[in-house]
Motif scaffolding. Structure first.
Motif, PDB file in Angstrom:
ATOM      1  N   ARG B 105      -3.027 -44.493  19.435  1.00 50.80           N
ATOM      2  CA  ARG B 105      -3.761 -45.375  18.523  1.00 50.80           C
ATOM      3  C   ARG B 105      -4.791 -46.208  19.295  1.00 50.80           C
ATOM      4  O   ARG B 105      -5.946 -46.323  18.879  1.00 50.80           O
ATOM      5  N   THR B 106      -4.344 -46.767  20.439  1.00 49.19           N
ATOM      6  CA  THR B 106      -5.265 -47.550  21.261  1.00 49.19           C
ATOM      7  C   THR B 106      -6.450 -46.695  21.709  1.00 49.19           C
ATOM      8  O   THR B 106      -7.610 -47.088  21.586  1.00 49.19           O
ATOM      9  N   PHE B 107      -6.100 -45.500  22.172  1.00 49.10           N
ATOM     10  CA  PHE B 107      -7.143 -44.577  22.639  1.00 49.10           C
ATOM     11  C   PHE B 107      -8.119 -44.256  21.501  1.00 49.10           C
ATOM     12  O   PHE B 107      -9.336 -44.299  21.664  1.00 49.10           O
ATOM     13  N   ALA B 108      -7.567 -43.955  20.330  1.00 49.66           N
ATOM     14  CA  ALA B 108      -8.398 -43.559  19.187  1.00 49.66           C
ATOM     15  C   ALA B 108      -9.320 -44.691  18.768  1.00 49.66           C
ATOM     16  O   ALA B 108     -10.501 -44.472  18.486  1.00 49.66           O
ATOM     17  N   GLN B 109      -8.765 -45.918  18.736  1.00 53.66           N
ATOM     18  CA  GLN B 109      -9.590 -47.038  18.292  1.00 53.66           C
ATOM     19  C   GLN B 109     -10.708 -47.340  19.295  1.00 53.66           C
ATOM     20  O   GLN B 109     -11.857 -47.527  18.917  1.00 53.66           O
ATOM     21  N   ASP B 110     -10.333 -47.338  20.607  1.00 50.90           N
ATOM     22  CA  ASP B 110     -11.333 -47.683  21.621  1.00 50.90           C
ATOM     23  C   ASP B 110     -12.356 -46.572  21.839  1.00 50.90           C
ATOM     24  O   ASP B 110     -13.558 -46.826  21.900  1.00 50.90           O
ATOM     25  N   LYS B 111     -11.829 -45.346  21.974  1.00 51.12           N
ATOM     26  CA  LYS B 111     -12.711 -44.269  22.438  1.00 51.12           C
ATOM     27  C   LYS B 111     -13.323 -43.446  21.308  1.00 51.12           C
ATOM     28  O   LYS B 111     -14.321 -42.771  21.510  1.00 51.12           O
ATOM     29  N   LEU B 112     -12.686 -43.457  20.145  1.00 46.98           N
ATOM     30  CA  LEU B 112     -13.173 -42.569  19.091  1.00 46.98           C
ATOM     31  C   LEU B 112     -13.740 -43.330  17.887  1.00 46.98           C
ATOM     32  O   LEU B 112     -14.850 -43.057  17.450  1.00 46.98           O
ATOM     33  N   LEU B 113     -12.977 -44.290  17.368  1.00 44.26           N
ATOM     34  CA  LEU B 113     -13.424 -44.949  16.134  1.00 44.26           C
ATOM     35  C   LEU B 113     -14.606 -45.876  16.366  1.00 44.26           C
ATOM     36  O   LEU B 113     -15.551 -45.893  15.574  1.00 44.26           O
ATOM     37  N   ASN B 114     -14.582 -46.632  17.466  1.00 44.27           N
ATOM     38  CA  ASN B 114     -15.711 -47.535  17.730  1.00 44.27           C
ATOM     39  C   ASN B 114     -17.015 -46.775  17.903  1.00 44.27           C
ATOM     40  O   ASN B 114     -17.994 -47.083  17.216  1.00 44.27           O
ATOM     41  N   PRO B 115     -17.028 -45.717  18.757  1.00 39.89           N
ATOM     42  CA  PRO B 115     -18.268 -44.937  18.848  1.00 39.89           C
ATOM     43  C   PRO B 115     -18.653 -44.281  17.519  1.00 39.89           C
ATOM     44  O   PRO B 115     -19.830 -44.219  17.178  1.00 39.89           O
ATOM     45  N   LEU B 116     -17.652 -43.842  16.730  1.00 38.19           N
ATOM     46  CA  LEU B 116     -17.947 -43.180  15.451  1.00 38.19           C
ATOM     47  C   LEU B 116     -18.591 -44.143  14.465  1.00 38.19           C
ATOM     48  O   LEU B 116     -19.554 -43.801  13.779  1.00 38.19           O
ATOM     49  N   SER B 117     -18.051 -45.380  14.410  1.00 39.80           N
ATOM     50  CA  SER B 117     -18.621 -46.333  13.457  1.00 39.80           C
ATOM     51  C   SER B 117     -20.048 -46.678  13.868  1.00 39.80           C
ATOM     52  O   SER B 117     -20.915 -46.901  13.024  1.00 39.80           O
ATOM     53  N   GLY B 118     -20.287 -46.657  15.193  1.00 43.84           N
ATOM     54  CA  GLY B 118     -21.653 -46.850  15.689  1.00 43.84           C
ATOM     55  C   GLY B 118     -22.572 -45.742  15.206  1.00 43.84           C
ATOM     56  O   GLY B 118     -23.668 -45.977  14.703  1.00 43.84           O
ATOM     57  N   ALA B 119     -22.040 -44.477  15.273  1.00 46.14           N
ATOM     58  CA  ALA B 119     -22.852 -43.316  14.895  1.00 46.14           C
ATOM     59  C   ALA B 119     -23.126 -43.295  13.400  1.00 46.14           C
ATOM     60  O   ALA B 119     -24.193 -42.887  12.950  1.00 46.14           O
ATOM     61  N   ALA B 120     -22.110 -43.750  12.625  1.00 48.16           N
ATOM     62  CA  ALA B 120     -22.256 -43.685  11.170  1.00 48.16           C
ATOM     63  C   ALA B 120     -23.195 -44.760  10.642  1.00 48.16           C
ATOM     64  O   ALA B 120     -23.787 -44.605   9.587  1.00 48.16           O
ATOM     65  N   ALA B 121     -23.288 -45.864  11.412  1.00 46.31           N
ATOM     66  CA  ALA B 121     -24.060 -47.006  10.905  1.00 46.31           C
ATOM     67  C   ALA B 121     -25.555 -46.721  10.878  1.00 46.31           C
ATOM     68  O   ALA B 121     -26.051 -45.851  11.545  1.00 46.31           O
TER      69      ALA B 121
END
Lengths: 423, 121
Positions: B105-121
């Motif tokens: 979960r930590t890995f997903a939030q730091d490495k995947l979700l944060n960059p993804l929300s950046g890409a989607a914005a």
């Protein structure tokens, strides 16, 4: 129940996602929406059953494990609702053996199973499966399209000689020579065109006309065979004989008559016995078959392993050839379960001193697997489909055992056959 | 014990390519929430063995869909042993799954979700 709307211009219709896992539901539903489906999710067998009963769908994905229940009962329901044309993609985390069995279950129910995908879900494969157009069933296979054919019509067809014979070559797998042919009954009815044996054979059985058809096929096949045998000594011609024929005590004399008329030795004829209807009177069958064998006629047990009493028939009746059904032989290179049945069948045949013939050899990899398993001969589309007499004769003339068919240089025979079949 | 997270980036990227950044983030969030719920049920300890096996089976499959190798492997071990393991081993296996999940979960939030929300914005 959740619904996910399509997100494309192109509409593909409604997708039923039967899946109890929230993550998988979301992934499958979203992929579906991106492909143009309106996805409806059902998480239980009950809700899926209700949806299938009341609404119309164009595609379905089915997870096999749904809580404590399983997806197989839904396959049964789909068959019961006559939704055989509904394309189904099965998704499961179970091992290959179970998935293979599911494929067979779907085939038994005559369902349109497009693909079995294993978990973890390969998204690319899922997409390909969902965009694959629904395969169209040939009209002749549909129940509704079957013409009503009465007894009188078939009696007339027998009298008018509307039935004829096609020949499928049998190949000696070691030498790659054509060693014989199986004669297959065909019916060309002026008003229907070619009627599939799957339709007319059960009708003929039902009307008690099998002895007449068997006599006609046998007479025609032996007549054709007499010419081929002169061309190639050792050639055998095989005709199918049903359980009901074996109840006819006059069969050996009638076959004798046919062989004499066309001057063919009994050793050149093989009767292939199917158990499509159970051999109700094994006593009579033993009587008839032993008299045929005493005359020198060969006897093959056909579609071995698929009938009601294969092993009992094998043990009691004097067969000298065992034909391994195409459901086993045809898939033995890719399905380990089928290979086990093939190997056991060959071992059993050897124990009884019988020759083995594999049916359904359509690929060179299948041929290689059967050769390795020690199978003697075989037939299948890799060599040739069933052919009209004239085409069969030219195939015999052109056949070059060194150049075609035999693994690994199997491809040329396919091309050659295709050319012949079209010509 | 589970410290590192083995992650198959190519599997995750394939999912991302098919679904796009926004939907991938949505599906990943669904997975994290769904798995957290499953773990709470497992840790409560009231479930029968066959239900434990099914929960583990679901986590195994879904984790692998995202390329979360360690989590999938730990769930696979629990699934395989769920019906036969002694109670103590079962508890230990559930704890192991919790550790693997927290790391994931930590890995997903730091490495995947944060960059993804950046890409989607």
């Amino acid at each position: 129940m959740r619904a996910i709307q399509h997100r494309t211009e192109q509409l593909r219709g409604r997708l039923l996602v039967v899946e109890d896992d929230l993550v998988q539901q979301t992934i499958i539903g979203t992929i579906g929406a991106k492909l143009g489906y309106d996805s409806v999710v059902a998480s239980t067998v009950e809700s899926a059953s209700n949806l299938l009963r009341t609404e119309k769908f164009d595609m379905m994905t089915l997870d096999l494990s749904l809580g404590e229940r399983d997806g197989v009962e839904l396959l049964r329901l789909i068959s019961g609702l006559k939704l055989n044309a509904l394309p189904i993609v099965v998704i499961s985390g179970y091992e290959e053996r179970i998935l293979n069995t599911i494929k067979r279950v779907a085939a038994t129910f005559d369902l349109s199973l497009i693909n079995c995908l294993s978990k973890p879900l390969n998204i690319d494969k899922l997409r390909v499966a969902l965009v694959k157009p629904a395969f169209h069933r040939p009209i002749a296979d549909c129940e509704a399209a079957r013409p009503a054919i009465g007894r009188d019509r078939i009696v007339a067809a027998l009298e008018q000689k509307e039935f004829f014979v096609e020949l499928q070559p049998k190949i000696d797998l070691r030498t790659n020579e054509i060693c014989g042919a199986e004669a297959l009954a065909r019916w060309l009815a002026p008003e229907f065109g070619i009627v599939s044996p799957e339709i007319f054979v059960p009708l003929i059985e039902q009307f008690g006309l099998m002895p007449a058809l068997t006599h006609l096929v046998c007479d025609t096949a032996v007549a054709i065979g007499s010419r081929l045998i002169r061309q190639s000594p050792g050639f055998t011609i095989a005709v199918n004989v049903s359980g009901s024929d074996l109840g006819d005590l006059t069969l050996p004399e009638r076959i004798d008559g046919i062989l004499r008329e066309h001057d063919v030795r009994p050793e050149s004829l093989v009767v292939e016995v199917t158990e499509s209807i159970a051999m109700s009177d094994v006593g009579r069958a033993m009587d008839v078959m032993s008299r045929l064998r005493l005359r020198g006629v060969g006897a093959a047990i056909d579609d071995f392993g698929t009938g009601f009493s294969s092993l009992a028939a094998l043990a009691k009746l004097p067969f000298n050839e065992l034909k391994i059904d195409k459901t086993f032989a045809g898939n033995c290179d890719t399905d380990q379960d089928m290979m086990k049945v093939v190997e056991a069948s060959i071992a059993l045949a050897k124990a009884f001193g019988m020759k083995t013939v594999a049916e359904g050899i359509d690929h060179s990899s299948t041929l290689k697997a059967l050769l390795d398993a020690g199978c003697d001969s075989g037939q299948g589309h890799l060599f040739a489909p069933s052919l009209r007499t004239r085409q069969f004769a030219s195939l015999m003339k052109q056949w070059d055992p060194g150049a075609a068919g035999r693994y690994p240089a199997a491809a040329p025979s396919r091309r050659r056959t295709a050319a012949l079949a079209c010509g | 014990m589970t410290k590192t997270v083995s992650f198959d980036e190519s599997v995750f990227c394939e999912l991302g390519d098919e679904l796009g950044a926004e939907d991938t983030a949505m599906v990943l969030n669904t997975f994290l929430a769904d798995t957290a719920n499953r773990l709470l049920r497992l840790e409560a300890g009231g479930e029968v063995r066959s239900a434990i096996r099914r929960e583990a089976h679901s986590i195994k499959s879904s984790a692998a869909t995202f390329g979360f190798g360690t989590l999938s492997q730990v769930a696979r071990d629990l699934e395989a042993g769920a019906e036969a393991m002694p109670q103590a081993a079962l508890r230990e296996s559930v704890q192991e799954l919790r550790r693997a999940f927290e790391a994931t979960r930590t890995f997903a939030q730091d490495k995947l979700l944060n960059p993804l929300s950046g890409a989607a914005a």
